[in-house]
Motif scaffolding. Structure first.
Motif, short mmCIF file in Angstrom:
data_model
loop_
_atom_site.label_atom_id
_atom_site.label_comp_id
_atom_site.label_asym_id
_atom_site.label_seq_id
_atom_site.Cartn_x
_atom_site.Cartn_y
_atom_site.Cartn_z
N GLY A 19 0.81 -1.22 0.00
CA GLY A 19 0.00 0.00 0.00
C GLY A 19 0.83 1.25 0.00
N SER A 21 2.65 4.56 -1.12
CA SER A 21 2.18 5.63 -1.99
C SER A 21 3.36 6.38 -2.60
CB SER A 21 1.32 6.61 -1.19
OG SER A 21 0.97 7.73 -1.98
N ARG A 26 2.21 11.19 2.10
CA ARG A 26 1.52 10.05 2.70
C ARG A 26 2.43 9.32 3.70
NH1 ARG A 26 -3.56 9.95 2.54
NH2 ARG A 26 -3.48 7.71 2.70
N SER A 28 2.87 6.19 4.31
CA SER A 28 3.58 5.03 3.76
C SER A 28 4.85 5.45 3.04
CB SER A 28 2.67 4.25 2.81
OG SER A 28 2.28 5.05 1.70
N ARG A 76 -3.09 -0.45 4.29
CA ARG A 76 -4.32 -0.68 3.52
C ARG A 76 -5.51 -0.47 4.45
NH1 ARG A 76 -4.56 -3.93 -0.93
NH2 ARG A 76 -6.49 -2.76 -1.17
N ARG A 77 -6.66 -0.21 3.85
CA ARG A 77 -7.87 -0.01 4.65
C ARG A 77 -8.27 -1.31 5.33
NH1 ARG A 77 -9.60 2.65 -0.07
NH2 ARG A 77 -11.05 0.94 -0.45
N HIS A 78 -8.99 -1.15 6.43
CA HIS A 78 -9.42 -2.26 7.29
C HIS A 78 -10.05 -3.41 6.49
CE1 HIS A 78 -12.06 -4.31 10.24
NE2 HIS A 78 -11.03 -4.13 11.03
N GLU A 79 -10.91 -3.08 5.55
CA GLU A 79 -11.62 -4.14 4.82
C GLU A 79 -10.70 -4.97 3.92
OE1 GLU A 79 -12.54 -0.28 2.46
OE2 GLU A 79 -12.31 -0.84 4.56
N HIS A 80 -9.51 -4.48 3.64
CA HIS A 80 -8.56 -5.22 2.80
C HIS A 80 -7.59 -6.10 3.60
CE1 HIS A 80 -9.91 -3.12 -0.76
NE2 HIS A 80 -9.73 -1.96 -0.13
N LEU A 102 -4.35 0.64 12.35
CA LEU A 102 -4.93 -0.59 11.82
C LEU A 102 -4.99 -1.66 12.90
CD1 LEU A 102 -3.24 -0.84 8.32
CD2 LEU A 102 -5.56 -0.09 8.85
N HIS A 104 -7.25 -5.45 13.60
CA HIS A 104 -8.22 -6.41 13.09
C HIS A 104 -8.04 -7.71 13.87
CE1 HIS A 104 -10.64 -8.75 10.36
NE2 HIS A 104 -10.81 -7.70 9.55
N ASP A 121 -1.44 -1.84 14.97
CA ASP A 121 -1.54 -0.46 15.46
C ASP A 121 -0.20 0.08 15.94
OD1 ASP A 121 -2.89 1.92 16.02
OD2 ASP A 121 -3.40 1.30 18.04
#
Length: 136
Positions: A19, A21, A26, A28, A76-80, A102, A104, A121
């Motif tokens: 992820g 950039s 950014r 990253s 990356r976003r949480h859903e990924h 992040l 999860h 995190d």
């Protein structure tokens, strides 16, 4: 789930930044620049929408890397995150590092069950600077 961050950072030789950039503003990009300048890690950049950053090749996926990374650093976003976990397991990495912000639980449980060390995190740049230091 307790992990020894310093041990992970000292044992790591190769890092894939998922992820990353090309935008210097950014986080990253900032982490990549710091690691490039302050660590001895071999760095591999992963983003299917970017071809190169400052002359460094960017790979479309973990599976496309020429090496198995020791550590996968995720922006990356949480859903990924479940998808990134599956790719991380598939390539045989040792550590999944979810950047600051992040978290999860299911990914952490599934990663640990697959034998991964999972860090959530935490900022790789901050922890490297605090525990190892530049070129430490």
């Amino acid at each position: 789930m307790s992990v020894d961050l310093e041990k992970i950072l000292r044992e790591t030789r190769t890092v894939a930044i998922v992820g990353v950039s090309a935008d210097p503003s950014r986080p990253s990009h900032d982490v990549w620049r710091y690691l490039r300048n302050a660590s001895d890690y071999e760095l591999y950049l992963v983003n299917p929408t970017v071809g190169e950053i400052d002359g460094a090749p960017v790979y479309p996926s973990l599976a496309d890397l020429p090496v198995v990374p020791d550590l996968v650093d995720v922006f990356r976003r949480h859903e990924h995150l479940p998808e990134v976990l599956a790719e991380t397991i598939a390539v045989g990495a040792k550590t999944l590092w979810l950047q600051q912000g992040l978290w999860h639980e299911q990914v952490a449980r599934d990663g640990a069950a697959a034998g991964l060390r999972v860090v959530m995190d935490r900022c790789l740049k901050v922890d490297h600077a605090r525990l190892i230091g530049p070129r430490g």
